[in-house]
Enzyme design. Structure first.
Site, PDB file in Angstrom:
ATOM      1  N   LYS A   1      51.533  42.179  47.268  1.00  0.00           N
ATOM      2  CA  LYS A   1      50.245  41.600  46.885  1.00  0.00           C
ATOM      3  C   LYS A   1      49.467  42.677  46.141  1.00  0.00           C
ATOM      4  O   LYS A   1      49.189  43.741  46.679  1.00  0.00           O
ATOM      5  CB  LYS A   1      49.482  41.134  48.118  1.00  0.00           C
TER       6      LYS A   1
ATOM      7  N   LYS B   1      39.751  46.528  47.008  1.00  0.00           N
ATOM      8  CA  LYS B   1      40.868  46.425  47.947  1.00  0.00           C
ATOM      9  C   LYS B   1      42.044  47.341  47.566  1.00  0.00           C
ATOM     10  O   LYS B   1      43.170  47.145  48.003  1.00  0.00           O
ATOM     11  CB  LYS B   1      41.310  44.959  48.042  1.00  0.00           C
TER      12      LYS B   1
ATOM     13  N   LYS C   1      52.462  38.159  44.716  1.00  0.00           N
ATOM     14  CA  LYS C   1      51.149  37.590  44.383  1.00  0.00           C
ATOM     15  C   LYS C   1      50.352  38.566  43.549  1.00  0.00           C
ATOM     16  O   LYS C   1      50.266  39.733  43.931  1.00  0.00           O
ATOM     17  CB  LYS C   1      50.421  37.289  45.692  1.00  0.00           C
TER      18      LYS C   1
ATOM     19  N   SER D   1      44.349  31.720  42.155  1.00  0.00           N
ATOM     20  CA  SER D   1      43.193  30.984  41.638  1.00  0.00           C
ATOM     21  C   SER D   1      42.872  31.334  40.182  1.00  0.00           C
ATOM     22  O   SER D   1      42.619  30.438  39.379  1.00  0.00           O
ATOM     23  CB  SER D   1      41.982  31.246  42.541  1.00  0.00           C
TER      24      SER D   1
HETATM   25  C1  PBG Z   1      42.632  37.073  51.383  1.00  0.00           C
HETATM   26  C2  PBG Z   1      43.342  36.296  50.353  1.00  0.00           C
HETATM   27  C3  PBG Z   1      43.052  36.338  48.983  1.00  0.00           C
HETATM   28  C4  PBG Z   1      43.835  35.359  48.404  1.00  0.00           C
HETATM   29  C5  PBG Z   1      44.617  34.769  49.406  1.00  0.00           C
HETATM   30  N1  PBG Z   1      44.304  35.386  50.607  1.00  0.00           N
HETATM   31  C6  PBG Z   1      42.058  37.100  48.213  1.00  0.00           C
HETATM   32  C7  PBG Z   1      41.984  38.551  48.318  1.00  0.00           C
HETATM   33  O1  PBG Z   1      42.912  39.243  48.723  1.00  0.00           O
HETATM   34  O2  PBG Z   1      40.905  39.051  48.012  1.00  0.00           O
HETATM   35  C8  PBG Z   1      43.776  35.028  46.943  1.00  0.00           C
HETATM   36  C9  PBG Z   1      44.313  33.719  46.527  1.00  0.00           C
HETATM   37  C10 PBG Z   1      43.893  33.244  45.197  1.00  0.00           C
HETATM   38  O3  PBG Z   1      43.248  33.934  44.386  1.00  0.00           O
HETATM   39  O4  PBG Z   1      44.226  32.099  44.907  1.00  0.00           O
HETATM   40  N2  PBG Z   1      43.312  37.914  52.182  1.00  0.00           N
END
Ligand code: PBG
Length: 329
Positions: free
Chosen positions: A195, A217, A248, A274
């Site tokens: 991620k 993050k 991701k 998203s």
């Molecule tokens: C949070 C989480 C995030 C997403 C899924 N779980 C956002 C982040 O890490 O800030 C993002 C999913 C998306 O953008 O569709 N742990």
């Protein structure tokens, strides 16, 4: 010329013979945002066509998706600010509305596959995935027991797949152990293995009001410039007992999807996040792209790269397109 590749493209029928990748709705997981209350369906401004749902309106929506062939859903809670604290204690509270929604959906649709998200950010006052100490650091080992409790509470409520999205070290093993101790050996873990600290999560954070209150993050999510590090993360998650490993975002990381697919023997998932969906939707709203052509092309590219499972906000649109509007590539 003896060899003319164009011959295999000369008609729709021949193109279908030569088509290498198929994508059916059974490989899609549909992310849904949920809120406490009744009669709520609020559109997420930066992610048109996606809503925060209360359970009463969510049930008919899920039913519609099931009739289109979508049977898997991942749910994310938008939690009232007043319920957030440093320890994300609401995430495993008895009266947690998210857990209640899981139970209700399972009761209504016993054949459904429900995936949950394990991370502290929707529930903690800092908007970070882990526990934030006085110095503003994210403390890995203090986070693990919280994540484990959250996972057990979700399994108790009926989750089929637990999705740790927090990127703490050692969390897959910690969650696996906690689940097994409570006799949830059959609950799967789909870990967010690679991620990235991506700019493409913006609309999601709008949907949940979960953006970090300070900092970013980058001390836990991966550097977008790295690929070998994804292998390192994957080795750990694999050894810690992950059932499915996720990359991701998806589109800017197709190479990482292929890398994991070629190096591991468990299913690989990709999260078409998203921001990826928002940019396509925005271009289509402006009339710059054709949604019914660009959207399937986007999803098939993720499958072609090696994803066995795709989490996408276009799941319902894709299933509708398959059923009513499918045209060949
Ligand atoms: C949070 C989480 C995030 C997403 C899924 N779980 C956002 C982040 O890490 O800030 C993002 C999913 C998306 O953008 O569709 N742990």
């Amino acid at each position: 010329m003896l060899i003319r590749p164009r011959r295999n493209r000369k008609s729709a029928v021949i193109r279908a013979f030569a088509e290498e990748t198929q994508l059916g709705a059974e490989r899609l997981i549909y992310p849904l945002f949920v809120v406490d209350g009744k009669n709520i369906q609020t559109e997420v401004q930066s992610l048109p066509g996606n809503y925060r749902w209360s359970i009463d309106l969510l049930i008919p929506e899920v039913e519609k998706c099931m009739s289109l062939g979508i049977h898997s859903f991942v749910l994310f809670p938008a939690v009232n600010e007043s319920l957030k604290d440093k320890w994300a204690s609401y995430s495993f509270a008895e009266d947690n509305f998210y857990l209640d929604i899981l139970r209700k959906l399972k009761k209504e649709f016993p054949e459904i596959c429900l995936m949950t998200d394990v991370a502290m950010d929707p529930y903690n006052s800092d908007g970070h995935d882990g526990y934030v100490n006085e110095k503003g650091e994210i403390e890995n080992d203090k986070t693990l027991p919280i994540l484990s409790k959250m996972a057990v509470a979700q399994a108790q409520a009926g989750a089929d797949i637990i999705g740790p999205s927090d990127m703490m070290d050692g969390r897959v093993a910690a969650i696996r152990k906690a689940l097994d101790e409570k006799d949830f050996q059959q609950v799967s873990i789909m870990s967010y293995t690679a991620k990235y600290a991506s700019a493409f999560y913006g609309p999601f954070r709008d949907a949940l009001d979960s953006a970090p209150k300070s900092g970013d993050k980058k001390t836990y999510q991966m550097n977008p410039a790295n690929a070998m590090e994804a292998l390192r993360e994957a080795k750990l998650d694999y050894e810690e007992g992950a059932d499915i490993m996720m990359v991701k975002p998806a589109l800017p990381y197709l190479d990482i999807i292929a890398l994991l697919k070629n190096n591991f023997d468990i299913p690989i998932a990709a999260y078409n996040v998203s921001g990826e969906c928002a940019m396509l939707t925005a271009a289509c709203q402006k009339g710059w792209l054709d949604f019914n052509k660009a959207m399937p092309e986007m999803l098939v590219s993720i499958r072609r790269a090696g994803a066995d499972v795709i989490l996408t906000y276009f799941a319902k649109s894709y299933a509708e397109w398959m059923k009513y509007g499918k045209t060949n590539f």
